[in-house]
Design a protein around this motif. Structure first.
Motif, PDB file in Angstrom:
ATOM      1  N   THR A 101       0.865  -1.049  -0.028  1.00 29.49           N
ATOM      2  CA  THR A 101       0.019   0.016  -0.062  1.00 29.49           C
ATOM      3  C   THR A 101       0.809   1.470   0.036  1.00 29.49           C
ATOM      4  O   THR A 101       2.191   1.249   0.257  1.00 29.49           O
ATOM      5  CB  THR A 101      -1.098   0.123   1.234  1.00 29.49           C
ATOM      6  N   SER A 102       0.207   2.322  -0.407  1.00 27.91           N
ATOM      7  CA  SER A 102       0.903   3.606  -0.339  1.00 27.91           C
ATOM      8  C   SER A 102       1.461   3.912   1.021  1.00 27.91           C
ATOM      9  O   SER A 102       2.631   4.468   1.115  1.00 27.91           O
ATOM     10  CB  SER A 102       0.083   4.781  -0.911  1.00 27.91           C
ATOM     11  N   MET A 103       0.652   3.828   2.096  1.00 24.54           N
ATOM     12  CA  MET A 103       1.045   4.086   3.163  1.00 24.54           C
ATOM     13  C   MET A 103       2.312   3.348   3.801  1.00 24.54           C
ATOM     14  O   MET A 103       3.081   3.940   4.619  1.00 24.54           O
ATOM     15  CB  MET A 103      -0.185   4.164   4.245  1.00 24.54           C
ATOM     16  N   HIS A 104       2.339   1.833   3.316  1.00 32.21           N
ATOM     17  CA  HIS A 104       3.309   1.101   3.924  1.00 32.21           C
ATOM     18  C   HIS A 104       4.457   1.765   3.467  1.00 32.21           C
ATOM     19  O   HIS A 104       5.691   1.728   3.604  1.00 32.21           O
ATOM     20  CB  HIS A 104       3.074  -0.329   3.359  1.00 32.21           C
ATOM     21  N   SER A 105       4.387   2.025   1.765  1.00 28.52           N
ATOM     22  CA  SER A 105       5.696   2.742   1.028  1.00 28.52           C
ATOM     23  C   SER A 105       6.233   3.835   1.840  1.00 28.52           C
ATOM     24  O   SER A 105       7.365   4.054   1.988  1.00 28.52           O
ATOM     25  CB  SER A 105       5.302   2.877  -0.128  1.00 28.52           C
ATOM     26  N   ASP A 106       5.235   4.588   2.340  1.00 29.44           N
ATOM     27  CA  ASP A 106       5.786   5.836   3.029  1.00 29.44           C
ATOM     28  C   ASP A 106       6.274   5.742   4.320  1.00 29.44           C
ATOM     29  O   ASP A 106       7.171   6.280   4.548  1.00 29.44           O
ATOM     30  CB  ASP A 106       4.602   6.925   3.174  1.00 29.44           C
ATOM     31  N   PHE A 107       5.763   4.792   5.069  1.00 31.94           N
ATOM     32  CA  PHE A 107       6.570   4.140   6.567  1.00 31.94           C
ATOM     33  C   PHE A 107       8.112   3.635   6.002  1.00 31.94           C
ATOM     34  O   PHE A 107       8.948   4.277   6.755  1.00 31.94           O
ATOM     35  CB  PHE A 107       5.755   3.235   6.974  1.00 31.94           C
ATOM     36  N   ARG A 108       8.229   3.102   5.152  1.00 32.60           N
ATOM     37  CA  ARG A 108       9.369   2.346   4.702  1.00 32.60           C
ATOM     38  C   ARG A 108      10.270   3.344   4.261  1.00 32.60           C
ATOM     39  O   ARG A 108      11.670   3.215   4.630  1.00 32.60           O
ATOM     40  CB  ARG A 108       9.201   1.365   3.543  1.00 32.60           C
ATOM     41  N   ARG A 109       9.758   4.565   3.539  1.00 33.42           N
ATOM     42  CA  ARG A 109      10.910   5.705   3.399  1.00 33.42           C
ATOM     43  C   ARG A 109      11.314   6.418   4.367  1.00 33.42           C
ATOM     44  O   ARG A 109      12.061   7.443   4.246  1.00 33.42           O
ATOM     45  CB  ARG A 109      10.068   6.570   2.134  1.00 33.42           C
ATOM     46  N   GLY A 110      10.291   6.284   5.461  1.00 32.64           N
ATOM     47  CA  GLY A 110      10.687   7.307   6.729  1.00 32.64           C
ATOM     48  C   GLY A 110      10.105   8.660   6.512  1.00 32.64           C
ATOM     49  O   GLY A 110      10.628   9.548   7.399  1.00 32.64           O
ATOM     50  N   GLY A 111       8.952   8.966   5.607  1.00 33.88           N
ATOM     51  CA  GLY A 111       8.717  10.264   5.502  1.00 33.88           C
ATOM     52  C   GLY A 111       7.202  10.208   6.057  1.00 33.88           C
ATOM     53  O   GLY A 111       6.862   9.530   6.965  1.00 33.88           O
TER      54      GLY A 111
END
Length: 313
Positions: A261-271
Protein backbone atom coordinates in the motif's frame (compact mmCIF):
# COMPACT_ATOMS: atom_id res chain seq x y z
CA UNK A 1 -18.86 32.86 -23.53
CA UNK A 2 -15.92 32.45 -21.13
CA UNK A 3 -13.96 29.22 -20.98
CA UNK A 4 -14.43 26.68 -18.22
CA UNK A 5 -11.27 26.62 -16.10
CA UNK A 6 -10.12 23.40 -14.42
CA UNK A 7 -7.07 23.28 -12.13
CA UNK A 8 -5.40 20.11 -10.88
CA UNK A 9 -3.29 20.32 -7.74
CA UNK A 10 -0.81 17.50 -7.25
CA UNK A 11 0.47 16.05 -10.53
CA UNK A 12 1.43 12.63 -9.23
CA UNK A 13 -0.15 9.30 -10.14
CA UNK A 14 -3.80 10.30 -9.71
CA UNK A 15 -3.54 13.97 -10.59
CA UNK A 16 -1.18 13.20 -13.44
CA UNK A 17 -3.40 10.58 -15.03
CA UNK A 18 -6.71 12.40 -14.74
CA UNK A 19 -5.31 15.89 -15.17
CA UNK A 20 -3.25 14.67 -18.10
CA UNK A 21 -6.29 13.07 -19.72
CA UNK A 22 -8.15 16.37 -19.43
CA UNK A 23 -5.24 18.47 -20.69
CA UNK A 24 -4.61 16.21 -23.68
CA UNK A 25 -8.24 16.20 -24.77
CA UNK A 26 -8.86 19.93 -24.25
CA UNK A 27 -5.55 21.18 -25.66
CA UNK A 28 -6.31 24.20 -27.87
CA UNK A 29 -10.00 23.96 -26.91
CA UNK A 30 -12.24 26.99 -27.25
CA UNK A 31 -14.31 25.79 -24.29
CA UNK A 32 -11.96 24.53 -21.58
CA UNK A 33 -8.59 25.53 -20.09
CA UNK A 34 -6.72 23.01 -17.94
CA UNK A 35 -4.06 24.09 -15.44
CA UNK A 36 -1.48 22.02 -13.55
CA UNK A 37 -0.20 23.06 -10.12
CA UNK A 38 3.04 21.18 -9.54
CA UNK A 39 6.52 21.79 -8.19
CA UNK A 40 10.20 20.91 -8.40
CA UNK A 41 11.60 18.59 -11.03
CA UNK A 42 8.14 17.38 -11.94
CA UNK A 43 7.08 20.90 -12.90
CA UNK A 44 10.30 21.48 -14.82
CA UNK A 45 9.83 18.31 -16.86
CA UNK A 46 6.19 19.14 -17.64
CA UNK A 47 7.12 22.62 -18.81
CA UNK A 48 9.87 21.29 -21.06
CA UNK A 49 8.26 18.15 -22.54
CA UNK A 50 4.64 18.07 -21.43
CA UNK A 51 3.30 15.35 -19.15
CA UNK A 52 3.98 11.90 -20.60
CA UNK A 53 1.30 9.30 -19.82
CA UNK A 54 1.87 5.65 -20.62
CA UNK A 55 -1.17 3.40 -20.76
CA UNK A 56 -1.16 -0.29 -21.48
CA UNK A 57 -1.91 0.29 -25.14
CA UNK A 58 -0.69 3.79 -25.98
CA UNK A 59 1.20 6.88 -24.89
CA UNK A 60 -0.09 10.43 -24.79
CA UNK A 61 1.57 13.77 -24.19
CA UNK A 62 -0.47 16.28 -22.20
CA UNK A 63 0.26 20.00 -22.45
CA UNK A 64 -1.87 22.09 -20.10
CA UNK A 65 -2.77 25.70 -20.69
CA UNK A 66 -0.28 26.49 -17.93
CA UNK A 67 1.85 24.49 -15.49
CA UNK A 68 2.97 26.46 -12.47
CA UNK A 69 3.85 26.32 -8.79
CA UNK A 70 2.22 29.73 -8.26
CA UNK A 71 -1.60 29.53 -8.14
CA UNK A 72 -1.81 33.32 -8.47
CA UNK A 73 -0.74 32.94 -12.11
CA UNK A 74 -3.97 31.04 -12.76
CA UNK A 75 -6.58 32.99 -10.84
CA UNK A 76 -10.02 31.71 -9.83
CA UNK A 77 -11.19 28.53 -11.58
CA UNK A 78 -14.52 26.79 -12.02
CA UNK A 79 -13.33 23.37 -10.80
CA UNK A 80 -10.37 22.48 -8.60
CA UNK A 81 -9.26 18.84 -8.39
CA UNK A 82 -7.17 18.20 -5.27
CA UNK A 83 -4.90 15.18 -5.72
CA UNK A 84 -2.26 15.55 -2.99
CA UNK A 85 -1.70 13.26 -0.01
CA UNK A 86 -4.06 13.86 2.90
CA UNK A 87 -1.28 14.87 5.30
CA UNK A 88 -0.68 17.92 3.08
CA UNK A 89 -4.36 18.77 2.77
CA UNK A 90 -4.79 21.85 4.95
CA UNK A 91 -1.52 23.47 3.85
CA UNK A 92 -2.34 22.69 0.23
CA UNK A 93 -5.78 24.32 0.42
CA UNK A 94 -4.28 27.47 1.91
CA UNK A 95 -1.64 27.53 -0.85
CA UNK A 96 -4.40 27.23 -3.44
CA UNK A 97 -6.43 30.20 -2.21
CA UNK A 98 -5.69 32.31 -5.36
CA UNK A 99 -7.52 29.79 -7.58
CA UNK A 100 -10.50 29.46 -5.24
CA UNK A 101 -13.12 32.05 -6.09
CA UNK A 102 -16.61 32.35 -4.61
CA UNK A 103 -18.05 29.92 -7.17
CA UNK A 104 -15.16 27.43 -7.37
CA UNK A 105 -16.21 23.81 -6.92
CA UNK A 106 -13.57 21.74 -5.08
CA UNK A 107 -13.36 18.04 -5.94
CA UNK A 108 -10.90 16.08 -3.74
CA UNK A 109 -9.59 12.77 -5.05
CA UNK A 110 -7.74 11.76 -1.89
CA UNK A 111 -7.72 8.74 0.38
CA UNK A 112 -9.91 9.15 3.44
CA UNK A 113 -13.49 9.16 4.69
CA UNK A 114 -13.55 12.75 6.03
CA UNK A 115 -11.62 14.66 3.36
CA UNK A 116 -14.56 16.76 2.19
CA UNK A 117 -15.46 17.72 5.76
CA UNK A 118 -11.89 18.85 6.42
CA UNK A 119 -11.85 21.02 3.30
CA UNK A 120 -15.32 22.40 4.02
CA UNK A 121 -14.09 23.68 7.39
CA UNK A 122 -11.51 25.78 5.54
CA UNK A 123 -13.89 26.78 2.73
CA UNK A 124 -17.33 27.07 4.36
CA UNK A 125 -18.82 29.09 1.50
CA UNK A 126 -17.65 26.91 -1.41
CA UNK A 127 -19.25 23.75 -2.76
CA UNK A 128 -16.93 20.88 -1.83
CA UNK A 129 -17.93 17.60 -3.42
CA UNK A 130 -16.77 14.10 -2.55
CA UNK A 131 -14.62 11.98 -4.81
CA UNK A 132 -12.56 8.81 -5.04
CA UNK A 133 -10.75 6.83 -7.72
CA UNK A 134 -9.73 3.24 -8.40
CA UNK A 135 -6.58 3.20 -10.47
CA UNK A 136 -3.19 1.55 -10.57
CA UNK A 137 -0.72 4.23 -11.60
CA UNK A 138 2.57 5.75 -10.49
CA UNK A 139 4.76 8.73 -11.19
CA UNK A 140 7.76 6.81 -12.53
CA UNK A 141 9.94 9.87 -13.20
CA UNK A 142 9.49 13.65 -13.28
CA UNK A 143 6.83 14.38 -15.86
CA UNK A 144 6.09 10.70 -16.53
CA UNK A 145 3.01 8.80 -15.32
CA UNK A 146 2.46 5.11 -15.97
CA UNK A 147 -0.94 3.45 -15.63
CA UNK A 148 -0.43 -0.27 -15.07
CA UNK A 149 -4.02 -1.48 -14.69
CA UNK A 150 -6.45 -1.88 -17.58
CA UNK A 151 -9.39 -0.39 -15.71
CA UNK A 152 -9.80 2.85 -13.84
CA UNK A 153 -12.87 4.45 -12.26
CA UNK A 154 -13.63 7.89 -10.88
CA UNK A 155 -16.61 8.61 -8.63
CA UNK A 156 -17.70 12.06 -7.47
CA UNK A 157 -20.77 13.78 -6.16
CA UNK A 158 -22.70 15.69 -3.55
CA UNK A 159 -25.87 14.01 -2.34
CA UNK A 160 -27.52 17.35 -1.51
CA UNK A 161 -25.85 19.48 -4.18
CA UNK A 162 -26.72 20.94 -7.56
CA UNK A 163 -27.33 17.95 -9.86
CA UNK A 164 -27.19 20.06 -13.01
CA UNK A 165 -23.75 21.34 -12.04
CA UNK A 166 -22.62 17.79 -11.29
CA UNK A 167 -23.84 16.63 -14.71
CA UNK A 168 -21.88 19.45 -16.33
CA UNK A 169 -18.70 18.27 -14.63
CA UNK A 170 -19.41 14.62 -15.43
CA UNK A 171 -19.82 15.55 -19.08
CA UNK A 172 -16.50 17.43 -19.11
CA UNK A 173 -14.70 14.34 -17.82
CA UNK A 174 -16.64 11.90 -19.98
CA UNK A 175 -15.74 13.79 -23.15
CA UNK A 176 -12.09 13.38 -22.19
CA UNK A 177 -12.67 9.59 -22.19
CA UNK A 178 -12.50 9.35 -18.41
CA UNK A 179 -14.63 6.57 -16.93
CA UNK A 180 -16.61 8.71 -14.48
CA UNK A 181 -19.72 8.08 -12.39
CA UNK A 182 -21.89 10.52 -10.46
CA UNK A 183 -23.79 8.07 -8.23
CA UNK A 184 -27.03 8.68 -6.39
CA UNK A 185 -25.23 8.14 -3.06
CA UNK A 186 -21.56 9.14 -3.14
CA UNK A 187 -21.12 8.34 0.57
CA UNK A 188 -21.43 4.62 -0.09
CA UNK A 189 -18.75 4.80 -2.79
CA UNK A 190 -16.42 6.79 -0.54
CA UNK A 191 -16.77 4.21 2.21
CA UNK A 192 -16.30 1.25 -0.12
CA UNK A 193 -12.97 2.75 -1.18
CA UNK A 194 -12.05 3.71 2.38
CA UNK A 195 -12.86 0.20 3.56
CA UNK A 196 -10.39 -1.29 1.10
CA UNK A 197 -7.52 1.11 1.70
CA UNK A 198 -7.85 1.59 5.47
CA UNK A 199 -7.72 -2.10 6.33
CA UNK A 200 -4.96 -2.90 3.83
CA UNK A 201 -2.83 0.14 4.67
CA UNK A 202 -3.09 -0.54 8.40
CA UNK A 203 -2.17 -4.22 8.26
CA UNK A 204 0.65 -3.96 5.69
CA UNK A 205 2.20 -1.07 7.61
CA UNK A 206 1.89 -2.76 11.00
CA UNK A 207 3.45 -6.05 9.93
CA UNK A 208 5.83 -4.34 7.49
CA UNK A 209 4.96 -6.90 4.80
CA UNK A 210 3.45 -6.81 1.30
CA UNK A 211 -0.21 -7.54 0.76
CA UNK A 212 0.17 -11.18 -0.33
CA UNK A 213 2.21 -11.99 2.81
CA UNK A 214 -0.27 -10.44 5.25
CA UNK A 215 -3.14 -12.31 3.59
CA UNK A 216 -1.22 -15.60 3.88
CA UNK A 217 0.14 -15.10 7.39
CA UNK A 218 -2.23 -12.68 9.15
CA UNK A 219 -5.62 -13.14 7.50
CA UNK A 220 -7.44 -13.38 10.83
CA UNK A 221 -6.24 -9.88 11.69
CA UNK A 222 -7.32 -8.68 8.25
CA UNK A 223 -10.82 -10.04 8.80
CA UNK A 224 -11.02 -8.56 12.30
CA UNK A 225 -10.03 -5.11 11.02
CA UNK A 226 -12.79 -5.40 8.45
CA UNK A 227 -15.50 -6.17 10.96
CA UNK A 228 -14.32 -3.38 13.25
CA UNK A 229 -14.44 -0.86 10.39
CA UNK A 230 -17.85 -2.11 9.24
CA UNK A 231 -19.20 -1.36 12.72
CA UNK A 232 -18.08 2.26 12.35
CA UNK A 233 -19.77 2.56 8.95
CA UNK A 234 -23.00 1.11 10.35
CA UNK A 235 -22.93 3.58 13.23
CA UNK A 236 -22.72 6.38 10.66
CA UNK A 237 -25.66 5.00 8.71
CA UNK A 238 -23.54 3.85 5.76
CA UNK A 239 -25.06 0.70 4.23
CA UNK A 240 -22.15 -1.35 2.95
CA UNK A 241 -22.58 -4.77 1.30
CA UNK A 242 -22.93 -7.62 3.81
CA UNK A 243 -19.91 -9.42 2.36
CA UNK A 244 -17.61 -6.42 2.09
CA UNK A 245 -15.11 -7.79 4.64
CA UNK A 246 -14.32 -10.78 2.47
CA UNK A 247 -14.76 -9.19 -0.95
CA UNK A 248 -12.27 -6.48 0.02
CA UNK A 249 -9.68 -9.07 0.98
CA UNK A 250 -10.44 -11.05 -2.17
CA UNK A 251 -9.83 -7.98 -4.32
CA UNK A 252 -6.43 -7.54 -2.67
CA UNK A 253 -5.49 -11.05 -3.74
CA UNK A 254 -5.51 -9.82 -7.32
CA UNK A 255 -2.47 -7.65 -6.64
CA UNK A 256 0.88 -8.95 -7.94
CA UNK A 257 3.14 -10.61 -5.36
CA UNK A 258 5.22 -8.04 -3.53
CA UNK A 259 2.66 -5.25 -3.98
CA UNK A 260 1.94 -3.09 -0.99
CA UNK A 261 0.00 0.00 0.00
CA UNK A 262 0.95 3.63 -0.40
CA UNK A 263 1.01 4.17 3.38
CA UNK A 264 3.30 1.18 3.89
CA UNK A 265 5.64 2.54 1.21
CA UNK A 266 5.69 5.92 2.98
CA UNK A 267 6.55 4.24 6.28
CA UNK A 268 9.41 2.37 4.62
CA UNK A 269 10.79 5.61 3.20
CA UNK A 270 10.64 7.24 6.60
CA UNK A 271 8.58 10.22 5.42
CA UNK A 272 5.13 11.55 6.24
CA UNK A 273 2.31 9.01 6.15
CA UNK A 274 -1.49 8.95 6.05
CA UNK A 275 -1.69 7.11 9.38
CA UNK A 276 -4.05 9.68 10.93
CA UNK A 277 -6.37 9.64 7.90
CA UNK A 278 -6.50 5.88 7.37
CA UNK A 279 -6.01 4.37 10.85
CA UNK A 280 -6.26 7.10 13.47
CA UNK A 281 -9.57 8.28 12.03
CA UNK A 282 -11.14 4.87 12.75
CA UNK A 283 -9.91 4.90 16.34
CA UNK A 284 -11.23 8.42 16.94
CA UNK A 285 -14.61 7.72 15.35
CA UNK A 286 -14.99 4.56 17.45
CA UNK A 287 -14.39 6.58 20.60
CA UNK A 288 -17.05 9.10 19.55
CA UNK A 289 -19.55 6.32 18.87
CA UNK A 290 -18.75 4.32 22.00
CA UNK A 291 -17.58 1.34 19.94
CA UNK A 292 -14.66 -1.01 20.50
CA UNK A 293 -12.06 -1.45 17.76
CA UNK A 294 -9.25 -3.17 19.69
CA UNK A 295 -7.30 -4.37 16.63
CA UNK A 296 -7.28 -0.92 15.06
CA UNK A 297 -6.29 0.59 18.41
CA UNK A 298 -3.47 -1.92 18.89
CA UNK A 299 -2.02 -1.38 15.42
CA UNK A 300 -2.45 2.39 15.60
CA UNK A 301 -0.51 2.53 18.85
CA UNK A 302 2.19 0.32 17.40
CA UNK A 303 2.54 2.46 14.30
CA UNK A 304 2.64 5.76 16.18
CA UNK A 305 4.63 4.92 19.29
CA UNK A 306 7.53 2.75 18.15
CA UNK A 307 10.33 3.11 15.61
CA UNK A 308 9.70 1.72 12.15
CA UNK A 309 10.36 -0.87 10.69
CA UNK A 310 10.66 -4.00 12.82
CA UNK A 311 7.04 -4.79 13.49
CA UNK A 312 7.38 -8.22 11.91
CA UNK A 313 10.45 -9.26 13.90
Amino acid sequence: MSKTKIAISGIGAVGGYYGGSLAAYYENSDEVDVFFIARGENLKAIRENGLQIKKSYRRITARPTLATDNPAEIGPVDYLLCCTKSYDLEDNIRHLSPVIGPDTVVVPLLNGADITERIQQLLPDNPVWKGCVYIGARLVAPGQVEKFTLKDRLFFGDNEGDRAKQEEFRSLLHRARILVTNPADIDVEIWKKFFMISTAATITSYFNEPINDVIEKHNDFFITLGYELKSIAEAKGIELPDDIVFTSIQSQKMMPNGSTTSMHSDFRRGGSTEIETLTGYVVREAEKAGLRVPTYQFMYKGLTRFPYPGRNS
